[in-house]
Design an enzyme around this catalytic site. Structure first.
Site, short mmCIF file in Angstrom:
data_model
loop_
_atom_site.label_atom_id
_atom_site.label_comp_id
_atom_site.label_asym_id
_atom_site.label_seq_id
_atom_site.Cartn_x
_atom_site.Cartn_y
_atom_site.Cartn_z
N GLY A 360 -40.29 -41.08 56.93
CA GLY A 360 -39.78 -39.84 56.33
C GLY A 360 -40.01 -39.78 54.83
O GLY A 360 -41.07 -40.16 54.33
N GLU A 384 -70.00 -45.91 54.97
CA GLU A 384 -70.73 -46.75 55.95
C GLU A 384 -70.89 -46.03 57.29
O GLU A 384 -70.95 -46.67 58.34
CB GLU A 384 -70.01 -48.09 56.17
CG GLU A 384 -70.03 -49.00 54.97
CD GLU A 384 -71.36 -49.67 54.76
OE1 GLU A 384 -71.95 -49.44 53.69
OE2 GLU A 384 -71.82 -50.38 55.66
C1 LIG Z 1 -65.20 -43.08 47.80
C2 LIG Z 1 -66.59 -43.08 48.38
C3 LIG Z 1 -67.39 -44.19 48.22
C4 LIG Z 1 -68.69 -44.18 48.72
N1 LIG Z 1 -69.49 -45.29 48.49
C5 LIG Z 1 -70.80 -45.21 48.82
C6 LIG Z 1 -71.71 -46.25 48.43
O1 LIG Z 1 -71.33 -47.28 47.86
N2 LIG Z 1 -73.02 -46.07 48.69
C7 LIG Z 1 -73.50 -44.96 49.30
O2 LIG Z 1 -74.70 -44.86 49.49
N3 LIG Z 1 -72.68 -43.97 49.71
C8 LIG Z 1 -71.34 -44.07 49.48
N4 LIG Z 1 -70.50 -43.05 49.85
C9 LIG Z 1 -71.02 -41.91 50.56
C10 LIG Z 1 -70.63 -41.89 52.03
O3 LIG Z 1 -71.29 -42.89 52.74
C11 LIG Z 1 -70.96 -40.48 52.54
O4 LIG Z 1 -69.99 -39.62 51.96
C12 LIG Z 1 -70.95 -40.38 54.03
O5 LIG Z 1 -72.08 -41.04 54.54
C13 LIG Z 1 -70.98 -38.93 54.51
O6 LIG Z 1 -71.96 -38.19 53.87
P1 LIG Z 1 -71.62 -36.77 53.21
O7 LIG Z 1 -70.44 -36.96 52.33
O8 LIG Z 1 -72.86 -36.21 52.62
O9 LIG Z 1 -71.16 -35.86 54.42
P2 LIG Z 1 -72.09 -35.06 55.45
O10 LIG Z 1 -73.17 -35.93 55.97
O11 LIG Z 1 -72.47 -33.78 54.83
O12 LIG Z 1 -71.05 -34.81 56.63
C14 LIG Z 1 -69.98 -33.87 56.53
C15 LIG Z 1 -69.24 -33.88 57.87
O13 LIG Z 1 -70.15 -33.53 58.95
C16 LIG Z 1 -70.16 -34.56 59.95
N5 LIG Z 1 -71.52 -34.69 60.48
C17 LIG Z 1 -72.66 -34.88 59.80
N6 LIG Z 1 -73.71 -34.98 60.64
C18 LIG Z 1 -73.21 -34.85 61.89
C19 LIG Z 1 -73.79 -34.89 63.21
N7 LIG Z 1 -75.09 -35.06 63.39
N8 LIG Z 1 -72.96 -34.72 64.26
C20 LIG Z 1 -71.62 -34.55 64.10
N9 LIG Z 1 -71.02 -34.51 62.88
C21 LIG Z 1 -71.80 -34.66 61.80
C22 LIG Z 1 -69.72 -35.83 59.21
O14 LIG Z 1 -69.17 -36.76 60.09
C23 LIG Z 1 -68.69 -35.26 58.23
O15 LIG Z 1 -67.47 -35.11 58.88
C24 LIG Z 1 -69.18 -43.06 49.42
C25 LIG Z 1 -68.35 -41.95 49.61
C26 LIG Z 1 -67.08 -41.95 49.10
C27 LIG Z 1 -66.22 -40.73 49.30
#
Ligand SMILES: Cc1cc2nc3c(=O)[nH]c(=O)nc-3n(C[C@H](O)[C@H](O)[C@H](O)COP(=O)(O)OP(=O)(O)OC[C@H]3O[C@@H](n4cnc5c(N)ncnc54)[C@H](O)[C@@H]3O)c2cc1C
Length: 407
Positions: A360, A384
């Site tokens: 809560g 990841e």
């Molecule tokens: C705090 C933080 C630390 C990070 N650290 C690193 C790092 O050290 N190195 C690095 O390289 N990256 C890093 N990232 C990036 C992270 O890996 C990406 O944010 C992640 O891979 C998602 O990519 P995006 O944000 O472009 O979302 P998008 O790919 O645009 O996805 C948006 C949404 O759509 C969904 N989606 C996308 N494609 C599909 C599909 N084919 N089918 C169903 N659903 C889908 C996703 O699951 C998500 O919910 C970090 C991100 C954050 C927030």
């Protein structure tokens, strides 16, 4: 017989990691949650202690001291041919440390997921130059998140150097690490097979910090955005083979994830164990009795919900241990690594929010760490590979479909 006790040789590692989590991480948790972007200097001394323990062999060559260095295992098999090597040690250490604070773990000096890429594909010479350094991993770009095959950063060979141009966003430890492992394409027309990883020194003049992110959780960890502008690296800094082999596709760079996904799952297991333990204490203080022998209808709704969360947590933990164990025993674990990451990320996020709800207003307030853990844990179901992407990978592997057939 299933014996899931901690292997005796890792008991010391686990108890040391727990002590660090309790005495260093927990006591600085709130401080660096509130002071986003300030460097947790307390970790420098800790890193030096861990280095010393590694040199003395006290950590069995893995775990807290080599969070990312999980490719080799070097462990002897027991009488049944069973190995518990550096993947298991890293996982067990991480679970304890993230019970303390996942944001601080992510910014531990000389750790970082970039080391996993180096350990997975570097040659001996590269291991000598880069091994043991703090290495971040830069894959994500404004137009390439989940779809890492869409990477636009280019690497062009000019004489003895590769010249990198592009933009990288959301790089964990990007400001504090010594090295950044940058994914770039040798030829955008040739798709996945042309994507390679390159080690870039953090002080390379071609690597320019654009900004640091402000975030929901893991605020102790810096998240950097970069521009790579004619960034020159020796050609020996390419990890793996420089050849473009269309048949191998992404396999070189993707190998990294089979080792790192169980570790990220382990981080989720650690944070959610912290939530469960604190919630149990608060429930007991409030007079809620948790009786494992009583059927659900014979105890309070709060106790019943708590037991259900614990069993879900145990399932996530077992999947995660299995994925790490398979890596140590050289069994292909792509499926189990994604299953562990999907299950642990989803379960931990769910548990953290339900613990806040069960406690809560106490759970929601800053007087407790439960509200912080509920913010911190979300990232573990996102980076990841998001929840949805893990489910996609699992479906492809189970159905025998390629990424072109199932997207
Ligand atoms: C705090 C933080 C630390 C990070 N650290 C690193 C790092 O050290 N190195 C690095 O390289 N990256 C890093 N990232 C990036 C992270 O890996 C990406 O944010 C992640 O891979 C998602 O990519 P995006 O944000 O472009 O979302 P998008 O790919 O645009 O996805 C948006 C949404 O759509 C969904 N989606 C996308 N494609 C599909 C599909 N084919 N089918 C169903 N659903 C889908 C996703 O699951 C998500 O919910 C970090 C991100 C954050 C927030």
């Amino acid at each position: 017989m299933i014996n899931l006790e901690i292997p005796r040789k890792f008991e010391f590692l686990v108890s040391q990691a727990h002590q660090v989590a309790n005495e260093v991480f927990r006591s600085n948790s709130r401080k660096y949650d509130q002071a986003e972007h300030s460097y947790p200097k307390e970790l420098d001394m800790l890193a030096a202690v861990i280095d010393g323990m590694n040199e003395g062999g006290a950590l069995s060559g893995a775990g807290a001291g080599t969070v990312g260095g999980s490719s080799g295992n070097g462990a002897k098999a027991d009488r049944d041919g069973n190995r518990n090597g550096s993947n298991m040690a890293s996982l067990l250490g991480l679970i304890e440390l993230c019970w303390g604070d996942v944001g601080l773990l992510l910014t531990m000096p000389r750790q970082g997921l970039g080391q996993a890429a180096i350990a997975a594909v570097a040659n001996e010479e590269q291991l000598g130059r880069f091994g043991g350094k703090w290495a971040a991993m830069a894959i994500t770009e404004p137009e390439a998140g989940s779809d890492s095959a869409a990477i636009r950063t280019t690497a062009k060979l000019e004489g003895d150097e590769y010249v990198l141009n592009g933009e990288k966003i959301f790089v964990t430890s990007g400001d504090r690490a010594e090295l950044i492992v940058v994914w770039a394409t040798l030829d955008p027309k040739q798709g996945r097979a042309a994507i390679k990883s390159f080690v870039v020194e953090r002080d390379n003049p071609g690597l320019k910090l654009d900004r640091l992110e402000h975030k929901l959780g893991i605020r102790a960890s810096d998240t950097a955005n970069f521009v790579l502008s004619d960034c020159r690296v020796p050609k020996e800094n390419l990890l793996g083979s420089p050849e473009i082999e269309p048949k191998r596709g992404f396999s070189g760079v993707m190998q990294t994830f089979d080792n790192t996904r169980p570790l990220v799952a382990g981080m989720a297991i650690g944070v959610s164990r912290a939530c469960l333990e604190r919630t149990r204490e608060l429930l007991e203080e409030a007079g809620v009795e948790i009786d494992y022998d009583a059927p659900p209808h014979a105890q309070s709704a709060a106790a019943s919900e708590f037991i259900a969360m614990e069993s879900d947590w145990e399932a996530a933990r077992l999947l995660t241990l299995q994925a790490a164990w398979m890596a140590d025993n050289k069994k292909p674990n792509s499926l189990q690594a994604s299953m562990a990451k999907a299950k642990a990320g989803r379960t931990a996020t769910d548990i953290a929010l339900r613990c806040v709800a069960l406690c809560g207003s106490i759970g929601y307030g800053e007087g407790e760490l439960l509200e912080k853990w509920a913010r911190d844990v979300k990232i573990l179901d996102l980076f990841e590979g998001t929840q949805q992407i893990q489910l996609l990978i699992i479906s492809r592997l189970l159905l025998g479909k390629t990424s072109a057939e199932l997207k």
